[in-house]
Design an enzyme around this catalytic site. Structure first.
Site, PDB file in Angstrom:
ATOM      1  N   CYS A 380       0.927  -1.080  -0.054  1.00 15.85           N
ATOM      2  CA  CYS A 380      -0.008  -0.049  -0.048  1.00 15.85           C
ATOM      3  C   CYS A 380       0.911   1.221   0.013  1.00 15.85           C
ATOM      4  O   CYS A 380       1.559   1.574  -1.049  1.00 15.85           O
ATOM      5  CB  CYS A 380      -1.044  -0.079   1.214  1.00 15.85           C
ATOM      6  SG  CYS A 380      -2.319   1.114   1.102  1.00 15.85           S
ATOM      7  N   HIS A 506      -3.471  -5.244   0.106  1.00 14.99           N
ATOM      8  CA  HIS A 506      -2.965  -5.640   1.544  1.00 14.99           C
ATOM      9  C   HIS A 506      -3.093  -7.138   1.720  1.00 14.99           C
ATOM     10  O   HIS A 506      -3.888  -7.741   2.146  1.00 14.99           O
ATOM     11  CB  HIS A 506      -3.876  -5.148   2.794  1.00 14.99           C
ATOM     12  CG  HIS A 506      -3.586  -3.789   3.128  1.00 14.99           C
ATOM     13  ND1 HIS A 506      -2.400  -3.248   3.822  1.00 14.99           N
ATOM     14  CD2 HIS A 506      -4.184  -2.605   2.642  1.00 14.99           C
ATOM     15  CE1 HIS A 506      -2.586  -1.852   3.946  1.00 14.99           C
ATOM     16  NE2 HIS A 506      -3.444  -1.463   3.116  1.00 14.99           N
ATOM     17  N   GLU A 508      -1.577  -9.173   3.298  1.00 13.95           N
ATOM     18  CA  GLU A 508      -1.161  -9.891   4.705  1.00 13.95           C
ATOM     19  C   GLU A 508      -2.616 -10.190   5.172  1.00 13.95           C
ATOM     20  O   GLU A 508      -2.753 -11.128   6.161  1.00 13.95           O
ATOM     21  CB  GLU A 508      -0.673  -8.773   5.579  1.00 13.95           C
ATOM     22  CG  GLU A 508      -1.305  -7.644   6.020  1.00 13.95           C
ATOM     23  CD  GLU A 508      -1.143  -6.140   5.114  1.00 13.95           C
ATOM     24  OE1 GLU A 508      -1.545  -5.166   5.199  1.00 13.95           O
ATOM     25  OE2 GLU A 508      -0.781  -6.633   3.864  1.00 13.95           O
TER      26      GLU A 508
END
Length: 557
Positions: A380, A506, A508
């Site tokens: 990001c 993102h 993750e």
């Protein structure tokens, strides 16, 4: 349908979320269909506007809901794919009630906490129940028993138990049993008082999860059983794990929690198969090699601010039988030089964030990784600062910047999304949730993903300015992933670099213990290649050094 409510007492941060998620792991291993949800008593509608220094990371779901970080535990520890219906705050509850009152839905009645507020809370539990896709609903109640803002939630649980029958419900209370060093003993009084407070509200726990630094001996268990009216076998010890939070399901299983829950709820299940989970934990605890990675962020003093990133690194590293030495670096400390702090790392990761503080340090770190051919992963904002750095120092666009940091910049290589220009309210107004990304064939991104289209979760307002695409591409800056219509840059990489990848989304938020995200896995593989000549090896036995000797990679809450 069976229900488990997880409350907490004595103090906050005892790990209710981890406990609930770990129980979900164990019940799924028994082939039960499990779903989890979190009720938060704060008045924010959601945590999206909260400062990470206060609340840690905001976890984004597929449908764009900005939620509590515990939902990250739920999705990582189980097979659940959650939605905004799995997180409820007091702000949402009161907003719903007030809007109903303004519409006249209550037909002139006096609107009160009971029944109107509690009905909204019970309705959220029933939303999951009515889907009929699950065997067990686990609901965690945030905060600490006795807090005034949590009372409506506890009252709603009391009513709900009456409605569905106590034989279908377990109240599980996570509590602290402190060890007093001077007296050399564990003290049960805080737990007794916390359970007494629950009883005042009309709730009696059937299971006690006891957080303690020392083992609970038989006398302590008997005392807690007697004074809290809980079966002795339902007094469950939950000590801090030695290496990683992924040990928690195994320790709770050894205490018999999953079998106890099945007995209390009259569920007939097979013995759990935890072989894959144990294998993963073994790789985390005793890796055969190690690698040093720098994380350059702006919330480094907050344990939970980058929780999903740290855990995604854990997943990826374990898949390569690798241990990580994390070097956590405050971006502001790199504004006047980076060599001293980055010269010994095998990889650089720059996470997301908001605001101008620390940005120049992140830009310097991205330049270091680009020039030294050090593997780089930007998430990001990390992708955006890498873009600014390349524009300034390779494309010689000296004033390159983001309109987030300088709204009057003459070279806005990162700019506000067109649909964001008229936005005034900050809450839930970013580009949020799952969006498709089209991968360009023949790129590193295609080799990493092994596919030409993927879906990823987003949370941002600013994007790469496509007006600079051709100019930067000529210098080796490749947009390797875009929105399906090609108007938004989702993924970038450098043409002449072993692994320099940045993504606008993102990743993750979609990594799991035995299914690491491809970008993290590729990053770890590149870091290992970078450090091959100087990699150290750990013996795979009980004397092996810990995975992260100085600072735990995924801290215990």
């Amino acid at each position: 349908m069976k229900y488990i409510f997880v409350t907490g007492g004595v103090v906050s941060s005892l790990g209710k979320g981890l406990t609930a998620a770990s129980l979900g792991t164990l019940l799924e291993a028994r082939r039960l269909r499990v779903v989890l949800q979190k009720f938060d008593p704060y008045l924010n509608v959601d945590p999206g506007t909260m400062n990470p220094f206060q609340h840690g990371e905001v976890y984004v779901l597929n449908d764009g809901a900005e939620t509590d970080l515990d939902l990250g535990h739920y999705e990582r520890f189980t097979n659940c794919v959650l939605t905004r219906h799995n997180n409820l705050t007091s702000g949402q509850v009161y907003e719903t009630v007030i809007l109903k009152e303004r519409r006249g839905d209550y037909l002139g009645k006096t609107v009160q906490v009971i029944p109107h507020v509690t009905d909204v809370i019970k309705g959220r539990i029933r939303e999951l129940s009515d889907e009929s896709n699950y065997d067990v609903v686990i609901t965690e109640i945030g905060g600490t028993t006795g807090d005034i803002e949590g009372l409506p939630f506890l009252e709603a649980i009391r009513q709900f138990i009456l409605e569905v029958g106590p034989e279908n419900v377990i109240n599980m209370h996570v509590t602290l049993v402190p060890y007093i060093k001077a007296a050399h003993e564990l003290k049960t009084k805080p737990t007794q008082q916390s359970v007494a407070k629950l009883r005042e509200i009309g709730l009696q726990p059937q299971v006690l999860i006891c957080r303690a630094e020392q083992p609970l001996d038989r006398d302590v268990r008997r005392k807690l059983s007697m004074f809290c009216s809980v079966s002795e076998k339902a007094v469950i010890e939950e000590r801090d794990v030695e290496h990683t939070i992924y040990e928690v399901p195994l320790t709770l299983h050894s205490e018999g929690l999953d079998q106890l829950v099945c007995d209390l709820l009259h569920l007939e299940t097979p013995t759990p198969d935890l072989a894959d989970w144990r294998k993963f934990v073994d790789r985390v605890v005793s890796p055969s090699k190690r690698v040093k990675i720098a994380v350059v962020g702006k919330y480094m003093d907050v344990r939970d601010a980058y929780k999903s990133i740290y855990e995604s690194l854990t997943h990826a590293a374990a898949s390569e039988d690798c241990g990580i030495d994390l070097k956590l670096i405050d971006a502001e400390s790199l504004e006047h030089g980076v060599d001293a702090q980055l010269k010994d790392v095998a990889g650089v990761l720059i996470p997301g964030g908001f605001g101008v503080r620390g940005v120049e340090g992140k830009i310097n770190a991205a330049r270091f990784a680009r020039e030294r051919k050090v593997p780089f992963l930007g998430l990001c904002l990390g992708m955006q600062v890498a873009t600014i750095e390349f524009a300034r120092n390779v494309c010689v666009i000296k004033n390159a910047n983001s309109t987030e940091f300088d709204k009057n910049t003459s070279e806005p290589v990162i700019s506000l999304l067109e649909e964001q220009r008229g936005v005034r309210n900050k809450g839930a107004s970013m580009r949020l949730g799952t969006w498709p990304t089209k991968i360009v064939e023949g790129t590193l991104a295609e080799r990493i993903y092994g596919d030409t289209e993927v879906t990823e979760r987003h949370r941002h307002r600013y994007e790469f300015n496509m007006k600079y695409r051709d100019r930067m591409n000529a210098k080796g800056f490749v947009i390797s992933g875009t929105s399906p219509d090609g108007t938004l840059a989702e993924l970038i990489e450098l043409r002449d670099h072993p692994y320099f990848v940045g993504c606008q989304y993102h990743p993750e938020f979609q990594s799991k213990p035995n299914k690491p995200h491809p970008l993290f896995k590729g990053f770890i593989q590149a870091c290992l290649g970078q450090q091959t000549s100087r990699a150290t090896h750990a013996r795979a036995d009980q004397e092996s050094p810990r995975r992260v000797p100085e600072r735990e990679l995924v801290p215990q809450r």
